[in-house]
Design an enzyme around this catalytic site. Structure first.
Site, short mmCIF file in Angstrom:
data_model
loop_
_atom_site.label_atom_id
_atom_site.label_comp_id
_atom_site.label_asym_id
_atom_site.label_seq_id
_atom_site.Cartn_x
_atom_site.Cartn_y
_atom_site.Cartn_z
CD GLU A 172 -68.11 -57.18 -50.30
OE1 GLU A 172 -67.22 -57.95 -49.88
OE2 GLU A 172 -67.98 -56.48 -51.31
CD GLU A 376 -66.77 -52.25 -50.65
OE1 GLU A 376 -66.03 -53.03 -51.27
OE2 GLU A 376 -67.08 -52.40 -49.46
C1 GBH Z 1 -64.79 -55.88 -50.83
O1 GBH Z 1 -64.67 -57.26 -50.89
C2 GBH Z 1 -64.75 -55.46 -49.39
O2 GBH Z 1 -65.99 -54.96 -48.95
C3 GBH Z 1 -63.65 -54.49 -49.08
O3 GBH Z 1 -63.46 -54.43 -47.70
C4 GBH Z 1 -62.42 -54.89 -49.84
O4 GBH Z 1 -61.30 -54.15 -49.47
C5 GBH Z 1 -62.70 -54.68 -51.29
O5 GBH Z 1 -63.88 -55.32 -51.70
C6 GBH Z 1 -61.57 -55.11 -52.22
O6 GBH Z 1 -61.33 -56.47 -52.10
O7 GBH Z 1 -63.29 -63.74 -56.29
O8 GBH Z 1 -63.52 -64.53 -58.59
O9 GBH Z 1 -65.28 -64.97 -57.00
C7 GBH Z 1 -64.77 -57.78 -52.20
C8 GBH Z 1 -64.59 -59.28 -52.19
C9 GBH Z 1 -64.24 -59.55 -54.54
C10 GBH Z 1 -65.29 -61.26 -53.26
C11 GBH Z 1 -64.76 -60.13 -55.79
C12 GBH Z 1 -65.85 -61.84 -54.49
C13 GBH Z 1 -65.77 -62.00 -56.83
C14 GBH Z 1 -64.91 -62.53 -57.90
N1 GBH Z 1 -65.09 -59.84 -53.41
N2 GBH Z 1 -65.03 -61.54 -55.65
S1 GBH Z 1 -64.22 -64.06 -57.44
#
Ligand code: GBH
Length: 480
Positions: A172, A376
């Site tokens: 990511e 994931e």
């Molecule tokens: C992942 O991040 C990571 O790889 C992991 O380490 C983490 O624990 C897991 O997911 C859970 O968070 O925020 O409305 O723009 C995910 C992070 C989540 C960022 C969804 C972008 C999109 C919706 N992402 N988010 S919004």
């Protein structure tokens, strides 16, 4: 639009890999052991006000000491793969120089333990724990960090590159760049749009420079991949198509276009005029970034709903991130993120399995020859440990339902022609959820953070049963 195949998960092809995932800083603990140096997440989590409750990864799941019993849990569940990350500062305490033998030994034992249990190791080289010294030298906004990453990748794969099934360069990079240097919600907590975009490029470059190093150093011809978190923007308004285009450019195509097509898109460059002139992109960089990869890792949790802000009416801000001064959308001040329809997880993210199906089909249309893997998908819910009879249980029906509906969505995507190779549930264990500390539980295995006791949640039991039934079905097929 639920699956028409019957039970979710049972129509995946026989060679489809089902497993689970974690990341080093979120589970390992032991931050001062084994020659590990400090990372930006140590610094950030120890800075007051940065994480919920001041939580840190100092102990986390103590997986550094409990890895062997954690492997037994994975084997008991019948997992086919385990995706973990290697802590860069365990291998190079300052991000430079020779590798630390103690760090190598830890991951080597882990990999051997996986193989002994018939579980495929999927290793990510960078899941956000940048050695602090490299941040002090400028971090991802500077070019040298990409060169240091390529060297770290080469040295690491020289040591461990005979037994790993899939090597993933970065997890990511959207989060590393835009949350780390744009919004400041993640380490190192900086808030500059120009730095965020420079970080985007240097992360892409780090990936591109590392790929040939990995292929050269590995002796078992592993698959090489990168994992991206895609935004799936939805519209509700006349101005939504423009907002969707902008989100797609900044969040998705800023990575897929250089990596898979060898270019930055014109609209991305136009949208970011006034933030940066992209002068950090050297002539030879795009060719270096554009390396064939064997599999593209897809992380998916939810959708976003957007339109352009009219500049007059009060704007809604529900993009799921704490706004710590900066924006994760450089040049995107006019994008408005709208409140969404539920149901929601404990993160406040909407539950939208169709978004996963649409994303996979879209990626397959855009990149028809690119195999995909869900690296994931999962959900946080406020789980409780209960005692039923003499048994400890976590009745996480919402998570079971979430997983079933996303498995069904992945199956629908496959039936529509998507070359999807596997599905890794986030996460194996409740763990340090970054800025949210231990407040959010993503695990299919419950962790009591006082005693470090692990208890399989109902979602883990569901997955174990599914994997057992798949094995039985495959054996029957082979026998007939
Ligand atoms: C992942 O991040 C990571 O790889 C992991 O380490 C983490 O624990 C897991 O997911 C859970 O968070 O925020 O409305 O723009 C995910 C992070 C989540 C960022 C969804 C972008 C999109 C919706 N992402 N988010 S919004």
């Amino acid at each position: 639009s639920e699956s028409h195949h019957g039970r979710p998960g049972m129509s995946f092809p026989a060679d489809f890999i089902i497993g689970s995932a974690t990341a080093s800083y979120q589970v390992e603990g032991a931050v001062n052991e084994g020659g590990r140096g400090p990372s930006i997440w140590d610094t950030f989590s120890h800075t007051p006000g940065r994480t919920w409750n001041g939580d840190t990864g100092d102990v986390a799941d103590d997986h550094f000491h409990r890895w062997e019993s954690d492997l037994d849990i994975m084997a008991d569940m019948g997992l086919q793969a385990y995706r973990f990350s290697i802590a860069w500062p365990r291998l190079q305490s300052t991000g430079r120089g020779p590798v630390n033998a103690e760090g190598v030994r830890f991951y080597s034992k882990l990999i051997d333990g996986l193989l002994a249990r018939g579980i495929r190791p999927i290793a990510t080289l960078y899941h956000w724990d940048l050695p602090q010294e490299l941040e002090d030298a400028g971090g991802w906004p500077v070019r040298d960090t990409a060169l240091r990453f390529a060297e770290y990748a080469a040295r690491t794969v020289e040591q461990l590159g005979d037994r790993v099934h899939i090597w993933t360069t970065l997890n990511e990079p959207w989060c590393s760049a835009y949350l780390g240097y744009g919004s400041g919600a993640h380490a190192p907590g900086r808030t500059s749009g120009a730095d965020a975009l420079a970080a985007v490029h240097h992360l892409n470059l780090a990936h591109g420079l590392a790929v040939p190093e990995i292929r050269h150093a590995a002796t078992n011809s592993p698959d090489v991949s990168v994992t991206l978190n895609f935004h799936v923007p939805r519209g509700v308004h006349d101005t939504s198509p423009e907002a969707i285009r902008r989100v797609d450019a900044l969040a998705n195509r800023a990575f897929t276009s250089p990596i898979l097509r060898g270019r930055y898109d014109e609209d991305l460059l136009a949208d970011t005029v006034g933030v940066t002139d992209w002068g950090f992109v050297h002539d030879e960089d795009l060719a270096a970034i554009h390396q064939p990869i064997d599999v593209l890792g897809v992380n998916y949790y939810s959708t976003v709903t957007v339109r352009m802000w009219d500049g007059v009416s009060p704007r809604e801000q529900n993009d799921g991130h704490k706004m710590v001064g900066g924006s994760p959308w450089p040049g995107g001040d006019s994008i408005e993120f709208l409140a969404q329809d539920g149901p929601f997880t404990d993160m406040g993210w909407n539950i939208a399995p169709d978004g996963l199906e649409d994303l996979l089909v879209h990626l397959h249309e855009e990149f028809p020859d690119q195999p995909l893997m869900i690296t994931e998908n999962g959900a946080a819910f406020p789980d409780d440990l209960v005692v039923i009879g003499s048994e400890k249980r976590v009745v996480d029906s919402e998570r079971v339902d979430y997983l079933q509906r996303h498995f069904a969505a992945a199956e629908r995507a496959i039936s529509r022609g998507v070359d999807l190779r596997g599905y890794l549930v986030w996460s194996l264990l409740d763990n340090f959820e970054w800025g949210y500390g231990y407040a959010k539980r993503f695990g299919i295995v419950y962790v009591d953070f006082d005693t470090q006791q692990r208890v399989l949640k109902d979602s883990a039991r569901w997955l174990r049963q599914l994997l057992a039934d798949r094995r039985e079905a495959t054996q029957k097929d082979a026998a007939s």
